[in-house]
Design a protein around this motif. Structure first.
Motif, mmCIF file in Angstrom:
data_model
loop_
_atom_site.group_PDB
_atom_site.id
_atom_site.type_symbol
_atom_site.label_atom_id
_atom_site.label_comp_id
_atom_site.label_asym_id
_atom_site.label_seq_id
_atom_site.Cartn_x
_atom_site.Cartn_y
_atom_site.Cartn_z
ATOM 1 N N VAL A 1 0.885 -1.181 0.000
ATOM 2 C CA VAL A 1 0.000 0.000 0.000
ATOM 3 C C VAL A 1 0.912 1.217 0.000
ATOM 4 O O VAL A 1 1.722 1.378 0.915
ATOM 5 N N GLU A 2 0.822 2.056 -1.034
ATOM 6 C CA GLU A 2 1.719 3.216 -1.160
ATOM 7 C C GLU A 2 0.934 4.447 -1.570
ATOM 8 O O GLU A 2 -0.142 4.324 -2.169
ATOM 9 N N THR A 3 1.501 5.619 -1.305
ATOM 10 C CA THR A 3 0.945 6.832 -1.899
ATOM 11 C C THR A 3 1.303 6.816 -3.375
ATOM 12 O O THR A 3 2.477 6.694 -3.737
ATOM 13 N N ALA A 4 0.274 6.927 -4.228
ATOM 14 C CA ALA A 4 0.512 6.884 -5.678
ATOM 15 C C ALA A 4 0.812 8.282 -6.211
ATOM 16 O O ALA A 4 1.704 8.479 -7.026
ATOM 17 N N PHE A 5 0.016 9.252 -5.742
ATOM 18 C CA PHE A 5 0.175 10.642 -6.192
ATOM 19 C C PHE A 5 -0.698 11.523 -5.302
ATOM 20 O O PHE A 5 -1.495 11.015 -4.505
ATOM 21 N N GLU A 6 -0.525 12.818 -5.455
ATOM 22 C CA GLU A 6 -1.413 13.762 -4.776
ATOM 23 C C GLU A 6 -2.114 14.573 -5.847
ATOM 24 O O GLU A 6 -1.510 14.890 -6.879
ATOM 25 N N MET A 7 -3.367 14.917 -5.604
ATOM 26 C CA MET A 7 -4.134 15.621 -6.635
ATOM 27 C C MET A 7 -4.883 16.817 -6.043
ATOM 28 O O MET A 7 -5.546 16.693 -5.020
ATOM 29 N N GLU A 8 -4.735 17.944 -6.722
ATOM 30 C CA GLU A 8 -5.506 19.122 -6.311
ATOM 31 C C GLU A 8 -6.932 18.996 -6.812
ATOM 32 O O GLU A 8 -7.162 18.536 -7.938
ATOM 33 N N LYS A 9 -7.867 19.402 -5.983
ATOM 34 C CA LYS A 9 -9.278 19.330 -6.385
ATOM 35 C C LYS A 9 -9.993 20.511 -5.752
ATOM 36 O O LYS A 9 -9.730 20.854 -4.585
ATOM 37 N N LYS A 10 -10.884 21.129 -6.522
ATOM 38 C CA LYS A 10 -11.695 22.207 -5.954
ATOM 39 C C LYS A 10 -12.835 21.580 -5.157
ATOM 40 O O LYS A 10 -13.516 20.672 -5.643
ATOM 41 N N VAL A 11 -13.021 22.057 -3.938
ATOM 42 C CA VAL A 11 -14.077 21.532 -3.061
ATOM 43 C C VAL A 11 -14.945 22.695 -2.584
ATOM 44 O O VAL A 11 -14.624 23.867 -2.814
ATOM 45 N N GLU A 12 -16.032 22.348 -1.882
ATOM 46 C CA GLU A 12 -16.925 23.386 -1.376
ATOM 47 C C GLU A 12 -16.180 24.307 -0.398
ATOM 48 O O GLU A 12 -15.472 23.836 0.499
ATOM 49 N N THR A 13 -16.378 25.584 -0.583
ATOM 50 C CA THR A 13 -15.730 26.586 0.270
ATOM 51 C C THR A 13 -16.133 26.354 1.734
ATOM 52 O O THR A 13 -15.299 26.316 2.629
ATOM 53 N N GLU A 14 -17.421 26.157 1.956
ATOM 54 C CA GLU A 14 -17.956 25.698 3.245
ATOM 55 C C GLU A 14 -18.767 24.454 2.934
ATOM 56 O O GLU A 14 -19.588 24.494 1.993
ATOM 57 N N PRO A 15 -18.585 23.365 3.689
ATOM 58 C CA PRO A 15 -19.360 22.156 3.398
ATOM 59 C C PRO A 15 -20.859 22.453 3.343
ATOM 60 O O PRO A 15 -21.409 23.085 4.249
ATOM 61 N N GLY A 16 -21.477 22.077 2.243
ATOM 62 C CA GLY A 16 -22.924 22.280 2.074
ATOM 63 C C GLY A 16 -23.266 23.581 1.375
ATOM 64 O O GLY A 16 -24.423 23.806 1.017
ATOM 65 N N SER A 17 -22.268 24.435 1.121
ATOM 66 C CA SER A 17 -22.549 25.749 0.519
ATOM 67 C C SER A 17 -22.869 25.646 -0.967
ATOM 68 O O SER A 17 -23.522 26.531 -1.533
ATOM 69 N N GLY A 18 -22.395 24.602 -1.611
ATOM 70 C CA GLY A 18 -22.582 24.481 -3.055
ATOM 71 C C GLY A 18 -21.606 25.342 -3.845
ATOM 72 O O GLY A 18 -21.596 25.299 -5.075
ATOM 73 N N VAL A 19 -20.799 26.125 -3.152
ATOM 74 C CA VAL A 19 -19.809 26.984 -3.830
ATOM 75 C C VAL A 19 -18.482 26.217 -3.858
ATOM 76 O O VAL A 19 -17.863 25.977 -2.816
ATOM 77 N N ILE A 20 -18.064 25.810 -5.062
ATOM 78 C CA ILE A 20 -16.907 24.923 -5.175
ATOM 79 C C ILE A 20 -15.706 25.741 -5.656
ATOM 80 O O ILE A 20 -15.405 25.804 -6.845
#
Ligand SMILES: C[S@@+](CC[C@H](N)C(=O)[O-])C[C@H]1O[C@@H](n2cnc3c(N)ncnc32)[C@H](O)[C@@H]1O
Length: 238
Positions: free
Chosen positions: A203-222
């Motif tokens: 089990v190894e770290t394969a890579f790291e990936m940037e991803k846009k997520v919700e600014t506040e959880p549940g806000s719908g603003v990604i």
């Protein structure tokens, strides 16, 4: 049919338009290749992919292997993959809509290259990318995958890591349907693989990936940038 399956049927048409999905596959592809045997050996492999979706990884891997049987439980995903095949070379991919529970399932018995049916067909390699976090019972899945492999065959899977409570932010709060866990934990994957009978488990770290997520959880603003580690986990069937 599970709610997760309905979700993926709905998602299928626009699946390939998601930048994070494309990026995750582009990063996963070399992570697999760098850990698999050299081309002369890999080109002889019959591969089973579980949760192929629209075939983003399948299409990249197919030129490196003899054949690829791409299984997904959502018809919408399989329809999208099927539509891509007439312009894809080599013609060695067979899309199969199934929730695989039995290694002897005849739906994975057809050789994609010869179109011949082989009873109890077994594979050299099983791959699966971004699927484990949707699986209700990973021990049952790994047990099925173990059964699908030839002796000496390899299972190799990638998914994002559950590195703590923040891993939940990988999905927007409105899209938790069918999400069984917020990534996978190293010790859990190891236990699932070893519990199914696999040896030489890594089990190894394969890579790291940037991803846009919700600014506040549940806000719908990604609009918030986060970095997610992805694990690659593999083992051998003795
Ligand atoms: C997050 S998507 C990833 C799709 C693809 N691997 C990709 O990276 O684009 C998860 C996929 O796994 C499929 N899936 C979930 N559970 C499954 C199962 N038990 N058997 C086959 N497919 C499954 C879903 O239908 C969905 O297409």
């Amino acid at each position: 049919m599970s709610s997760g399956n309905e979700r993926f049927n709905e998602d299928a048409l626009a699946w390939d338009t998601q930048p994070s999905v494309q990026r995750a596959t582009a990063l996963a592809h070399p992570a697999y290749l760098s850990r698999l045997p050299p081309p002369a050996t890999l080109s002889t492999y019959d591969v089973l992919e579980i949760g192929s979706g629209t075939g983003l990884l399948s299409l990249r891997i197919s030129p490196s292997v003899r054949s690829l049987t791409a299984v997904d439980a959502a018809e919408g995903m399989i329809a999208m993959l099927t539509a891509k095949l007439p312009t894809h070379t080599p013609p060695n991919i067979l899309p199969v809509c199934a929730l695989l529970e039995d290694p002897d399932d005849p739906r994975i018995g057809t050789d994609p290259v010869t179109n011949n049916f082989v009873r109890n067909r077994r594979f050299d390699l099983v791959i699966s990318h971004l699927v484990l976090h949707h699986i209700p019972s990973p021990p049952a899945l790994f047990s099925t995958l173990y059964g699908c492999l030839k002796s000496g065959g390899t299972v190799m899977v990638t998914d994002y890591e559950d590195f703590g409570p923040e891993a939940r932010r990988f999905h927007p709060e409105s899209r938790m349907d069918g999400v069984e866990r917020h990534g996978v934990r190293r010790a859990d994957v190891r236990a699932w693989l070893e519990g199914a009978g696999f040896v030489d488990v890594r089990v190894e770290t394969a890579f790291e990936m940037e991803k846009k997520v919700e600014t506040e959880p549940g806000s719908g603003v990604i609009e918030h940038d986060m970095v997610f580690p992805f694990l690659i986990c593999w083992g051998t069937k003795p």
